[in-house]
Scaffold this active site. Sequence first.
Site, PDB file in Angstrom:
ATOM      1  N   LYS A 177      11.372  -5.068  -0.028  1.00  9.08           N
ATOM      2  CA  LYS A 177      12.082  -4.047   0.732  1.00  9.08           C
ATOM      3  C   LYS A 177      13.511  -4.494   1.014  1.00  9.08           C
ATOM      4  O   LYS A 177      13.788  -5.698   1.028  1.00  9.08           O
ATOM      5  CB  LYS A 177      11.392  -3.850   2.095  1.00  9.08           C
ATOM      6  CG  LYS A 177      10.076  -3.113   2.050  1.00  9.08           C
ATOM      7  CD  LYS A 177       9.531  -2.935   3.470  1.00  9.08           C
ATOM      8  CE  LYS A 177       8.198  -2.218   3.472  1.00  9.08           C
ATOM      9  NZ  LYS A 177       8.274  -0.838   2.968  1.00  9.08           N
ATOM     10  N   ARG A 231      -2.369   1.525   0.801  1.00 15.59           N
ATOM     11  CA  ARG A 231      -3.439   2.312   0.172  1.00 15.59           C
ATOM     12  C   ARG A 231      -4.436   1.418  -0.552  1.00 15.59           C
ATOM     13  O   ARG A 231      -5.594   1.785  -0.724  1.00 15.59           O
ATOM     14  CB  ARG A 231      -2.812   3.362  -0.757  1.00 15.59           C
ATOM     15  CG  ARG A 231      -2.058   2.773  -1.906  1.00 15.59           C
ATOM     16  CD  ARG A 231      -1.109   3.787  -2.530  1.00 15.59           C
ATOM     17  NE  ARG A 231       0.069   4.023  -1.701  1.00 15.59           N
ATOM     18  CZ  ARG A 231       1.008   4.918  -1.980  1.00 15.59           C
ATOM     19  NH1 ARG A 231       0.906   5.682  -3.053  1.00 15.59           N
ATOM     20  NH2 ARG A 231       2.049   5.068  -1.192  1.00 15.59           N
TER      21      ARG A 231
HETATM   22  N1  BES Z   1       4.403   0.249   5.464  1.00 14.40           N
HETATM   23  C1  BES Z   1       5.110   1.036   4.536  1.00 14.40           C
HETATM   24  C2  BES Z   1       5.393   2.456   5.021  1.00 14.40           C
HETATM   25  C3  BES Z   1       6.344   2.586   6.172  1.00 14.40           C
HETATM   26  C4  BES Z   1       7.682   2.828   5.929  1.00 14.40           C
HETATM   27  C5  BES Z   1       5.901   2.539   7.460  1.00 14.40           C
HETATM   28  C6  BES Z   1       8.548   2.993   6.987  1.00 14.40           C
HETATM   29  C7  BES Z   1       6.769   2.690   8.523  1.00 14.40           C
HETATM   30  C8  BES Z   1       8.100   2.926   8.292  1.00 14.40           C
HETATM   31  C9  BES Z   1       4.307   1.156   3.235  1.00 14.40           C
HETATM   32  O1  BES Z   1       3.545   0.046   2.922  1.00 14.40           O
HETATM   33  C10 BES Z   1       5.283   1.353   2.127  1.00 14.40           C
HETATM   34  O2  BES Z   1       6.051   0.462   1.894  1.00 14.40           O
HETATM   35  N2  BES Z   1       5.240   2.494   1.457  1.00 14.40           N
HETATM   36  C11 BES Z   1       6.116   2.780   0.390  1.00 14.40           C
HETATM   37  C12 BES Z   1       5.331   3.429  -0.718  1.00 14.40           C
HETATM   38  C13 BES Z   1       6.104   3.621  -1.971  1.00 14.40           C
HETATM   39  C14 BES Z   1       6.421   2.285  -2.624  1.00 14.40           C
HETATM   40  C15 BES Z   1       5.290   4.479  -2.918  1.00 14.40           C
HETATM   41  C16 BES Z   1       7.182   3.727   0.918  1.00 14.40           C
HETATM   42  O3  BES Z   1       6.869   4.617   1.697  1.00 14.40           O
HETATM   43  O4  BES Z   1       8.347   3.534   0.566  1.00 14.40           O
HETATM   44 MN    MN Z   2       4.693  -1.385   1.827  1.00  8.00          MN
END
Ligand code: BES
Ligand code: MN
Length: 501
Positions: A279, A353
């Site tokens: 990230k 997921r």
């Molecule tokens: N934990 C994150 C989602 C999240 C983002 C929670 C912002 C709270 C605030 C999750 O694991 C994630 O990183 N999701 C990705 C999925 C994507 C790679 C398909 C996302 O939402 O960017």
């Molecule tokens: Mn994630």
Amino acid sequence: MRILTRKGKITEFKSAAVVVPYFEDVKELQGTVKLLDEETGGMIKDIIATGDFKGTLNQVSVLYTRGLIPAKRIVLAGVGKKSDLTMEKLRCVFATAAKHVRSLTLKEFSTSLDFIESKESIEHTVQAVVEGAVLGLYQYTNYKTVDKDKKGDPKEFTIVEEREDVCEIIRSAAESVEIVTKAVFFARDMVSAPGNEMTPTAMAGEARKIAARKNVKLRVLDERKLRKIGMNALLGVAKGSAEPARFIILEYSGDVKAERPVALVGKGLTFDSGGISIKPAEKMEEMKSDMAGGAAVMGAIMAAADLRLPVNIVGLIPATENLPGGRAYKPGDILRSLSGKTIEIISTDAEGRLILADALTYAERFKPVAIIDLATLTGACVIALGDLAIGMLGTDKELKNKLRDAAEKTGERVWELPLWEDYHELIKSDVADFKNTGGRPGGAITAAAFLSKFIGKSPWVHLDIAGPAWLTKDRSYIPKGATGIGVRLLVQFLKDWQKKD
Ligand code: BES
Ligand code: MN
Ligand code: ZN
């Protein structure tokens, strides 16, 4: 803060501050407001006449009673128009008033709820008033050792009531609110705790505290056991981290007759760096909150046990970190999940997921009457709904309706997103059964579509709490940071579970 109920007249009650809810559209003073005004020689009428206080929502004015009544201060708290009154507004008003009382460094305050007209609504009103006051005062100061800016909280909040029978209703309602708010604080504390401390092992330790209660059992599966049963999706995510994964199983039995439990599944990602699909650095620290779903499930079970709710519950929390270590799972890897279904990894940041897939498969072993999962699952859900609503997707109409009702009552609002067949196309893989992302468009939906592949016959609802789990600005009864979202929603849902509609 202790919640007390006293039989008596508010005009005769000795207190540092009496909070008086005031409706903006009253033409003539009534009840408590009228009595207090008369006893203080018209102080309330005066301030209204000057226009300094109007009673608009969340407006607060303090009057000093100069010995005319035993209470030192009257804290007028605006509630807006009487016809527009909602429990949610009452929560906000009492949070605002309680925080004002704290800013005056008072040790105690009181109120009278004589503005409630029907007896049926007393319970709900007490719930809203006490929840607002208690939840609004939350501060996380566990790690502050210098310049502790935690203002001394008021220690007591007394509800003064003249009617004996009403006193009883208030007492029991307040008691149940204390249990629930304690569970919300438990969840907020866990989510606020830093990732270096709130590890998967530490989460299991918190679960052990819950299991000290009667009728609650705990099992924690370690990595050896997880390998043995084949929870390879959870293990795959855990590979990049030196912190071992845990699978937490909490069982509460409150109903001996109904054997089948409600299954609550919560994402317990104690820190989400994104893994190899790392990230951006900005705001990455907030990803310690990626176990908010797990914390909500634990809080709900704690409250259900303390309230002795007549329902059986199994709570399942897959807990791990997601880090880019030398052994970390990679894009292109294929994981064989507990269900036997294979998953191609497109992004290691779509890890929630994966760990939920194994947990949902495991949940089916309990033959649950319903499965509800809570997860900070997608940024897409935050984009869709902001931090004001939980994204709700699922396969069972009745379950969704029950959650909608609970959401309405608690102010932990849910909003449904569609889960049409067409979306399932987007998570088909060329090399495995499914892939773990479906691209950016409809990201909250394709994530839920993925989860649905691991549900058997059970009625199921997925709650994406990514938005409301963490606030960047204070909101009346929810200070910024961890919100504890989901605890009150689940408890309300479980309370109403067996009620016939
Ligand atoms: N934990 C994150 C989602 C999240 C983002 C929670 C912002 C709270 C605030 C999750 O694991 C994630 O990183 N999701 C990705 C999925 C994507 C790679 C398909 C996302 O939402 O960017
Ligand atoms: Mn994630
Ligand atoms: Zn995550």
